[in-house]
Design a protein around this motif. Structure first.
Motif, mmCIF file in Angstrom:
data_model
loop_
_atom_site.group_PDB
_atom_site.id
_atom_site.type_symbol
_atom_site.label_atom_id
_atom_site.label_comp_id
_atom_site.label_asym_id
_atom_site.label_seq_id
_atom_site.Cartn_x
_atom_site.Cartn_y
_atom_site.Cartn_z
ATOM 1 N N GLU A 51 53.597 42.427 6.559
ATOM 2 C CA GLU A 51 53.489 42.568 5.459
ATOM 3 C C GLU A 51 51.980 42.242 4.814
ATOM 4 O O GLU A 51 51.791 42.689 3.734
ATOM 5 C CB GLU A 51 54.176 41.240 4.494
ATOM 6 C CG GLU A 51 55.652 41.005 4.956
ATOM 7 C CD GLU A 51 55.876 40.443 6.319
ATOM 8 O OE1 GLU A 51 55.334 39.381 6.514
ATOM 9 O OE2 GLU A 51 56.700 40.810 6.958
ATOM 10 N N ARG A 52 51.247 41.663 5.788
ATOM 11 C CA ARG A 52 49.814 41.474 5.700
ATOM 12 C C ARG A 52 49.101 42.555 5.786
ATOM 13 O O ARG A 52 47.558 42.468 5.753
ATOM 14 C CB ARG A 52 49.498 39.954 5.961
ATOM 15 C CG ARG A 52 49.941 38.815 5.297
ATOM 16 C CD ARG A 52 49.404 37.416 6.052
ATOM 17 N NE ARG A 52 49.160 37.820 7.450
ATOM 18 C CZ ARG A 52 50.047 37.289 8.573
ATOM 19 N NH1 ARG A 52 51.152 36.893 8.186
ATOM 20 N NH2 ARG A 52 49.419 37.480 9.560
ATOM 21 N N GLY A 53 49.516 43.381 6.492
ATOM 22 C CA GLY A 53 48.716 44.394 7.258
ATOM 23 C C GLY A 53 48.273 44.078 8.447
ATOM 24 O O GLY A 53 47.656 45.016 9.220
ATOM 25 N N ALA A 54 48.745 43.153 8.949
ATOM 26 C CA ALA A 54 48.316 42.591 10.467
ATOM 27 C C ALA A 54 49.209 43.371 11.655
ATOM 28 O O ALA A 54 50.331 43.755 11.328
ATOM 29 C CB ALA A 54 48.124 41.527 10.617
ATOM 30 N N LEU A 55 48.686 43.555 12.753
ATOM 31 C CA LEU A 55 49.407 43.955 13.833
ATOM 32 C C LEU A 55 50.591 42.984 14.064
ATOM 33 O O LEU A 55 50.178 41.794 14.213
ATOM 34 C CB LEU A 55 48.492 44.116 15.088
ATOM 35 C CG LEU A 55 49.280 44.723 16.180
ATOM 36 C CD1 LEU A 55 49.802 46.164 16.094
ATOM 37 C CD2 LEU A 55 48.410 44.734 17.427
ATOM 38 N N ARG A 56 51.783 43.438 14.173
ATOM 39 C CA ARG A 56 52.885 42.736 14.406
ATOM 40 C C ARG A 56 52.769 41.883 15.908
ATOM 41 O O ARG A 56 52.291 42.543 16.705
ATOM 42 C CB ARG A 56 54.481 43.261 14.493
ATOM 43 C CG ARG A 56 54.596 43.680 12.928
ATOM 44 C CD ARG A 56 56.241 44.223 13.140
ATOM 45 N NE ARG A 56 56.451 44.468 11.481
ATOM 46 C CZ ARG A 56 56.983 43.493 10.660
ATOM 47 N NH1 ARG A 56 57.215 42.350 10.959
ATOM 48 N NH2 ARG A 56 57.206 44.086 9.306
ATOM 49 N N ARG A 57 53.361 40.737 15.948
ATOM 50 C CA ARG A 57 53.135 39.819 17.079
ATOM 51 C C ARG A 57 53.507 40.497 18.390
ATOM 52 O O ARG A 57 52.843 40.355 19.358
ATOM 53 C CB ARG A 57 53.993 38.715 17.044
ATOM 54 C CG ARG A 57 53.647 37.603 18.118
ATOM 55 C CD ARG A 57 54.244 36.327 17.699
ATOM 56 N NE ARG A 57 54.259 35.392 18.766
ATOM 57 C CZ ARG A 57 54.922 34.359 19.046
ATOM 58 N NH1 ARG A 57 55.781 34.014 17.851
ATOM 59 N NH2 ARG A 57 54.622 33.472 19.919
ATOM 60 N N PHE A 58 54.708 41.293 18.362
ATOM 61 C CA PHE A 58 55.360 41.596 19.574
ATOM 62 C C PHE A 58 54.917 43.244 19.671
ATOM 63 O O PHE A 58 55.969 43.921 20.431
ATOM 64 C CB PHE A 58 56.712 41.429 19.624
ATOM 65 C CG PHE A 58 56.969 40.106 19.862
ATOM 66 C CD1 PHE A 58 56.631 39.512 21.136
ATOM 67 C CD2 PHE A 58 57.525 39.498 18.818
ATOM 68 C CE1 PHE A 58 57.055 37.894 21.243
ATOM 69 C CE2 PHE A 58 57.804 37.962 18.845
ATOM 70 C CZ PHE A 58 57.487 37.293 19.937
ATOM 71 N N VAL A 59 53.744 43.916 19.039
ATOM 72 C CA VAL A 59 53.645 45.146 19.365
ATOM 73 C C VAL A 59 52.129 45.054 19.845
ATOM 74 O O VAL A 59 51.291 44.366 19.510
ATOM 75 C CB VAL A 59 53.505 45.786 17.813
ATOM 76 C CG1 VAL A 59 53.097 47.083 17.867
ATOM 77 C CG2 VAL A 59 55.067 45.991 17.397
ATOM 78 N N ASN A 60 51.857 46.104 20.809
ATOM 79 C CA ASN A 60 50.598 46.152 21.345
ATOM 80 C C ASN A 60 50.110 47.436 21.076
ATOM 81 O O ASN A 60 50.880 48.480 21.005
ATOM 82 C CB ASN A 60 50.630 46.136 23.145
ATOM 83 C CG ASN A 60 50.783 44.724 23.155
ATOM 84 O OD1 ASN A 60 50.517 43.604 22.798
ATOM 85 N ND2 ASN A 60 52.126 44.606 23.878
ATOM 86 N N LEU A 61 48.690 47.731 20.849
ATOM 87 C CA LEU A 61 48.134 49.100 20.650
ATOM 88 C C LEU A 61 46.991 49.171 21.790
ATOM 89 O O LEU A 61 45.987 48.150 21.600
ATOM 90 C CB LEU A 61 47.658 49.148 19.077
ATOM 91 C CG LEU A 61 48.437 49.103 17.899
ATOM 92 C CD1 LEU A 61 47.910 49.288 16.783
ATOM 93 C CD2 LEU A 61 49.648 50.118 17.997
ATOM 94 N N TYR A 62 47.277 50.414 22.058
ATOM 95 C CA TYR A 62 46.045 51.013 23.083
ATOM 96 C C TYR A 62 45.257 52.112 22.659
ATOM 97 O O TYR A 62 45.918 52.961 22.229
ATOM 98 C CB TYR A 62 46.421 51.004 24.465
ATOM 99 C CG TYR A 62 46.913 49.587 25.273
ATOM 100 C CD1 TYR A 62 46.117 48.946 26.019
ATOM 101 C CD2 TYR A 62 48.203 49.051 24.897
ATOM 102 C CE1 TYR A 62 46.370 47.936 26.759
ATOM 103 C CE2 TYR A 62 48.485 48.027 25.447
ATOM 104 C CZ TYR A 62 47.560 47.368 26.340
ATOM 105 O OH TYR A 62 47.952 46.024 26.949
ATOM 106 N N VAL A 63 43.839 51.933 22.362
ATOM 107 C CA VAL A 63 43.190 53.168 22.391
ATOM 108 C C VAL A 63 42.819 53.703 23.697
ATOM 109 O O VAL A 63 41.991 52.784 24.529
ATOM 110 C CB VAL A 63 41.923 52.908 21.479
ATOM 111 C CG1 VAL A 63 40.947 54.360 21.369
ATOM 112 C CG2 VAL A 63 42.272 52.588 20.254
#
Length: 93
Positions: A51-63
């Motif tokens: 809701e705050r626009g932060a990455l969810r705790r159990f989601v990882n993003l890789y570039v």
């Protein structure tokens, strides 16, 4: 500029079952890529960001091969042709 986004199986209902999509973000950060992704596939970012626009705790993003948490988070830069992978964490015991 286009960026390829790898979509995990659990989120493919938003993309019509497609595992990789290309988006053209307005800017050059992960946040911009996610905004473009949500513009093309409404609702998908609600599963990636809280809701705050932060990455969810159990989601990882890789570039490409780099975890954005080890870089600049959602402000991590992307380049044309980059690969953004959305990877849900798996728990078990």
């Amino acid at each position: 500029m286009t960026v390829t986004v790898r979509i995990p199986t659990i989120l493919r209902t938003y993309t019509g079952g497609v595992g990789e999509v290309s988006v053209a973000p307005a800017g050059a950060t992960v946040s911009d890529v996610l905004s473009a992704l949500d513009g093309d596939f409404p609702g998908i970012c609600g599963r990636v960001l809280d809701e705050r626009g932060a990455l969810r705790r159990f989601v990882n993003l890789y570039v490409d091969e780099d975890d954005i948490r080890m870089l600049d988070g959602l402000a991590t830069g992307t380049r044309p042709g980059a690969l953004l992978s959305i990877i849900p964490a798996v728990a078990g015991g």
